[in-house]
Motif scaffolding. Structure first.
Motif, PDB file in Angstrom:
ATOM      1  N   MET A 182      76.561 -34.027 -33.660  1.00 20.77           N
ATOM      2  CA  MET A 182      76.596 -35.278 -32.897  1.00 20.77           C
ATOM      3  C   MET A 182      75.924 -35.124 -31.532  1.00 20.77           C
ATOM      4  SD  MET A 182      77.461 -38.441 -32.674  1.00 20.77           S
ATOM      5  CE  MET A 182      77.909 -39.722 -31.512  1.00 20.77           C
ATOM      6  N   ASN A 183      76.230 -34.000 -30.846  1.00 21.31           N
ATOM      7  CA  ASN A 183      75.653 -33.786 -29.521  1.00 21.31           C
ATOM      8  C   ASN A 183      74.133 -33.681 -29.566  1.00 21.31           C
ATOM      9  OD1 ASN A 183      78.179 -33.845 -28.423  1.00 21.31           O
ATOM     10  ND2 ASN A 183      78.276 -31.672 -27.888  1.00 21.31           N
ATOM     11  N   ILE A 184      73.622 -33.012 -30.585  1.00 26.60           N
ATOM     12  CA  ILE A 184      72.167 -32.868 -30.700  1.00 26.60           C
ATOM     13  C   ILE A 184      71.530 -34.235 -30.936  1.00 26.60           C
ATOM     14  CG2 ILE A 184      70.294 -31.829 -32.017  1.00 26.60           C
ATOM     15  CD1 ILE A 184      71.879 -29.877 -30.285  1.00 26.60           C
ATOM     16  N   PHE A 185      72.175 -35.069 -31.727  1.00 26.19           N
ATOM     17  CA  PHE A 185      71.676 -36.423 -31.949  1.00 26.19           C
ATOM     18  C   PHE A 185      71.617 -37.197 -30.632  1.00 26.19           C
ATOM     19  CE2 PHE A 185      72.850 -40.922 -32.711  1.00 26.19           C
ATOM     20  CZ  PHE A 185      71.697 -41.333 -33.386  1.00 26.19           C
ATOM     21  N   LEU A 186      72.645 -37.033 -29.796  1.00 25.10           N
ATOM     22  CA  LEU A 186      72.677 -37.726 -28.505  1.00 25.10           C
ATOM     23  C   LEU A 186      71.591 -37.205 -27.570  1.00 25.10           C
ATOM     24  CD1 LEU A 186      76.530 -37.975 -27.898  1.00 25.10           C
ATOM     25  CD2 LEU A 186      74.952 -39.865 -28.367  1.00 25.10           C
ATOM     26  N   VAL A 187      71.264 -35.923 -27.671  1.00 19.73           N
ATOM     27  CA  VAL A 187      70.164 -35.376 -26.867  1.00 19.73           C
ATOM     28  C   VAL A 187      68.868 -36.098 -27.204  1.00 19.73           C
ATOM     29  CG1 VAL A 187      68.720 -33.346 -26.452  1.00 19.73           C
ATOM     30  CG2 VAL A 187      71.201 -33.104 -26.534  1.00 19.73           C
ATOM     31  N   PHE A 188      68.608 -36.294 -28.493  1.00 21.34           N
ATOM     32  CA  PHE A 188      67.387 -36.994 -28.903  1.00 21.34           C
ATOM     33  C   PHE A 188      67.439 -38.465 -28.493  1.00 21.34           C
ATOM     34  CE2 PHE A 188      66.917 -33.318 -31.745  1.00 21.34           C
ATOM     35  CZ  PHE A 188      65.573 -33.031 -31.553  1.00 21.34           C
ATOM     36  N   CYS A 189      68.612 -39.064 -28.549  1.00 19.64           N
ATOM     37  CA  CYS A 189      68.736 -40.460 -28.099  1.00 19.64           C
ATOM     38  C   CYS A 189      68.445 -40.573 -26.605  1.00 19.64           C
ATOM     39  CB  CYS A 189      70.148 -40.978 -28.385  1.00 19.64           C
ATOM     40  SG  CYS A 189      70.503 -41.259 -30.130  1.00 19.64           S
ATOM     41  N   LEU A 190      68.953 -39.629 -25.842  1.00 20.31           N
ATOM     42  CA  LEU A 190      68.720 -39.624 -24.402  1.00 20.31           C
ATOM     43  C   LEU A 190      67.240 -39.407 -24.101  1.00 20.31           C
ATOM     44  CD1 LEU A 190      70.159 -39.850 -21.702  1.00 20.31           C
ATOM     45  CD2 LEU A 190      70.615 -37.393 -21.813  1.00 20.31           C
ATOM     46  N   LEU A 191      66.628 -38.499 -24.826  1.00 21.39           N
ATOM     47  CA  LEU A 191      65.186 -38.282 -24.677  1.00 21.39           C
ATOM     48  C   LEU A 191      64.425 -39.560 -24.992  1.00 21.39           C
ATOM     49  CD1 LEU A 191      62.650 -36.505 -24.328  1.00 21.39           C
ATOM     50  CD2 LEU A 191      62.893 -35.846 -26.741  1.00 21.39           C
ATOM     51  N   GLY A 192      64.824 -40.257 -26.060  1.00 15.02           N
ATOM     52  CA  GLY A 192      64.154 -41.502 -26.418  1.00 15.02           C
ATOM     53  C   GLY A 192      64.292 -42.561 -25.344  1.00 15.02           C
ATOM     54  N   ALA A 193      65.486 -42.659 -24.736  1.00 16.96           N
ATOM     55  CA  ALA A 193      65.704 -43.653 -23.673  1.00 16.96           C
ATOM     56  C   ALA A 193      64.817 -43.369 -22.475  1.00 16.96           C
ATOM     57  CB  ALA A 193      67.181 -43.648 -23.257  1.00 16.96           C
ATOM     58  N   VAL A 194      64.699 -42.098 -22.110  1.00 12.88           N
ATOM     59  CA  VAL A 194      63.860 -41.726 -20.968  1.00 12.88           C
ATOM     60  C   VAL A 194      62.385 -41.990 -21.268  1.00 12.88           C
ATOM     61  CG1 VAL A 194      63.088 -39.779 -19.552  1.00 12.88           C
ATOM     62  CG2 VAL A 194      65.513 -40.032 -20.107  1.00 12.88           C
ATOM     63  N   LEU A 195      61.963 -41.647 -22.467  1.00 16.24           N
ATOM     64  CA  LEU A 195      60.557 -41.869 -22.842  1.00 16.24           C
ATOM     65  C   LEU A 195      60.227 -43.360 -22.896  1.00 16.24           C
ATOM     66  CD1 LEU A 195      59.992 -39.128 -25.576  1.00 16.24           C
ATOM     67  CD2 LEU A 195      59.226 -39.119 -23.193  1.00 16.24           C
ATOM     68  N   LEU A 196      61.204 -44.179 -23.256  1.00 12.72           N
ATOM     69  CA  LEU A 196      60.971 -45.629 -23.260  1.00 12.72           C
ATOM     70  C   LEU A 196      60.700 -46.134 -21.838  1.00 12.72           C
ATOM     71  CD1 LEU A 196      63.611 -46.963 -25.826  1.00 12.72           C
ATOM     72  CD2 LEU A 196      61.111 -47.107 -26.020  1.00 12.72           C
ATOM     73  N   LEU A 197      61.451 -45.629 -20.874  1.00 11.30           N
ATOM     74  CA  LEU A 197      61.207 -46.023 -19.483  1.00 11.30           C
ATOM     75  C   LEU A 197      59.838 -45.562 -19.010  1.00 11.30           C
ATOM     76  CD1 LEU A 197      64.641 -45.347 -17.700  1.00 11.30           C
ATOM     77  CD2 LEU A 197      63.660 -47.548 -18.356  1.00 11.30           C
ATOM     78  N   ILE A 198      59.475 -44.336 -19.360  1.00  5.85           N
ATOM     79  CA  ILE A 198      58.162 -43.821 -18.962  1.00  5.85           C
ATOM     80  C   ILE A 198      57.056 -44.608 -19.664  1.00  5.85           C
ATOM     81  CG2 ILE A 198      56.637 -41.807 -19.077  1.00  5.85           C
ATOM     82  CD1 ILE A 198      59.125 -40.064 -18.710  1.00  5.85           C
ATOM     83  N   GLY A 199      57.254 -44.896 -20.965  1.00  3.24           N
ATOM     84  CA  GLY A 199      56.266 -45.685 -21.696  1.00  3.24           C
ATOM     85  C   GLY A 199      56.132 -47.086 -21.127  1.00  3.24           C
ATOM     86  N   TRP A 200      57.254 -47.688 -20.727  1.00  8.18           N
ATOM     87  CA  TRP A 200      57.218 -49.006 -20.074  1.00  8.18           C
ATOM     88  C   TRP A 200      56.364 -48.938 -18.816  1.00  8.18           C
ATOM     89  CZ3 TRP A 200      58.746 -50.462 -15.180  1.00  8.18           C
ATOM     90  CH2 TRP A 200      58.863 -51.837 -14.934  1.00  8.18           C
TER      91      TRP A 200
END
Length: 424
Positions: free
Chosen positions: A1-19
């Motif tokens: 579960m924690n590893i999945f959340l790490v990837f989710c957090l990475l995705g959220a940050v990349l979305l802000l950078i991509g924006w």
């Protein structure tokens, strides 16, 4: 579960950078810069903590989910419709602004100089108290002078503005190099970059921003070692600095986790367990701590202004010099609803940004000196920008009042190139 959340957090940050990469001017906006500091400062600390079996059960997951909520609020608050702030509609005389910039620079430089004369073990990588805090407090005046001169120079070339900037940079760069201050270094870049955006419409190439992002992430986790060297010698020793294992330091943080996020996980877990919240008293106490001088009123009087706070866990013992991230004080104030602190912050900064892009000098000045403290709400504490705004009201606002063109004279100065007015 924690590893999945790490990837989710990475995705959220990349979305802000991509924006932020979507339009050139977005690289100066709050959501993108929040994504940048999260990518370079927060994310490297996360993988190691996700597999740390010594952390309380579900503590990492709770912190990761709350951080994603805070990042979403940073974007949502910025995306909300925001009107310009009317109280920034002030006209200034450019000549007087440069006088103000010179006086603020001289005053701030004195305190920068006095600070530089103190031993490194009092000012570098330590929790400063006493006279160093006073010097830091008033040295901020130099930043005000630098920002005013940079904005004036971007609007129209002036030798006086160049001289003021050259004078300021001697002290500013000294502090950056000697103490390894990341915030001051980034703020210096943003002052000039934003000044040229407001008056020339120029932006830093996005390809260069991406290179800087990865380079900054690589260097970020070696700043502690850099400061240790400068602290021991009261100056950089380049032979020792060249031997810093930059890649190894980053690898260690990725493997073991970072101290700041570990602090956040433990503090948020303690609050979730005790369900004791401060309901925003944290911000009042920080104002009292920063702006009520114990040297004048006495420690007991100062303490009497403080509001009682929930106790910290007895086994919590953070490393000196580490932060606890703004997510911690947000959660400690209002549980998961504390994420709305970031919505409010983003919305307020958005309104300043909109006003600044209308050509209002006061808003431009405020934005260039607010944006870096604002994004430190993620990495440090949510009160940083509030402290900056109070300091501005105390010192920058009275100084800038000298350069205001009174209402009865605005019609005369409306077409005068020496005035800085809306749309100007």
């Amino acid at each position: 579960m924690n590893i999945f959340l790490v990837f989710c957090l990475l995705g959220a940050v990349l979305l802000l950078i991509g924006w932020g990469m979507g339009r050139p001017e977005r690289i100066y906006e709050f959501p993108f810069l929040t994504g940048v500091i999260s990518f370079s400062f927060i994310l490297p600390q996360v993988p190691g903590l996700a597999v740390d079996s010594f952390l309380p059960e579900a503590a990492f997951a709770r912190t990761a989910v709350f951080m994603m909520m805070c990042l979403f609020m940073c974007w949502w608050g910025w995306s909300a419709k925001a009107k310009p702030l009317g109280f920034f509609r002030i006209d200034f005389d450019e000549g007087r602004l440069l006088i103000v910039a010179a006086l603020l620079s001289i005053a701030g430089a004195y305190f920068y100089y006095e600070l530089s004369r103190l031993p490194g073990d009092l000012t570098i990588a330590v929790q400063m108290t006493g006279i160093p805090v006073v010097y830091i407090f008033f040295s901020r005046l130099l930043s005000y002078g630098l920002a005013i001169a940079a904005l004036c120079l971007a609007r129209r070339f002036s030798w006086w503005a160049c001289l003021i900037l050259a004078f300021d940079l001697v002290f500013y760069l000294d502090r950056i190099v000697i103490t390894g201050k990341r915030a001051e270094a980034i703020e210096l870049v943003m002052i000039f970059a934003l000044a040229w955006w407001f008056y020339r419409g120029l932006t830093i190439p996005r390809s260069l921003i991406i290179v800087a992002l990865f380079l900054g992430t690589l260097l970020m986790n070696s700043m502690g070692e850099y400061r240790s060297i400068t602290k021991a010698n009261s100056a950089p020793v380049w032979d020792e600095i060249k031997r810093i294992d930059v890649a190894g330091n980053l690898s260690k943080v990725l493997r073991d986790g970072g101290d700041e996020m570990r602090n956040a996980v433990l503090r948020i877990n303690n609050t979730a367990t005790s369900m004791e919240f401060d309901y925003g008293k944290f911000h009042w106490n920080r104002l009292v701590f920063s702006y009520v001088p114990a040297q004048l009123v006495g420690a007991e009087v100062k303490q009497s202004f403080m509001l009682p706070m929930p106790p910290v866990a007895r086994d919590y013992d953070p490393i000196t010099g580490t932060t606890e991230t703004g997510m911690t004080d947000a959660f400690e104030s209002f549980w998961y609803l504390g994420a709305f602190k970031f919505f409010l912050l983003a919305y307020l900064v958005r309104r300043i940004w909109v006003t600044a892009n209308r050509g209002e000098f006061a808003a431009q000045f405020t934005y260039v000196l607010s944006i870096i403290p604002s994004i430190h709400a993620i990495s440090h504490q949510t009160d940083w920008v509030l402290m900056v705004w109070v300091h501005m009201l105390m010192f920058a606002a009275p100084a800038l009042a000298f350069a205001i063109i009174p209402s009865r004279r605005r019609s005369r100065y409306g077409m005068n190139p020496s005035s800085l007015a809306a749309g100007g």
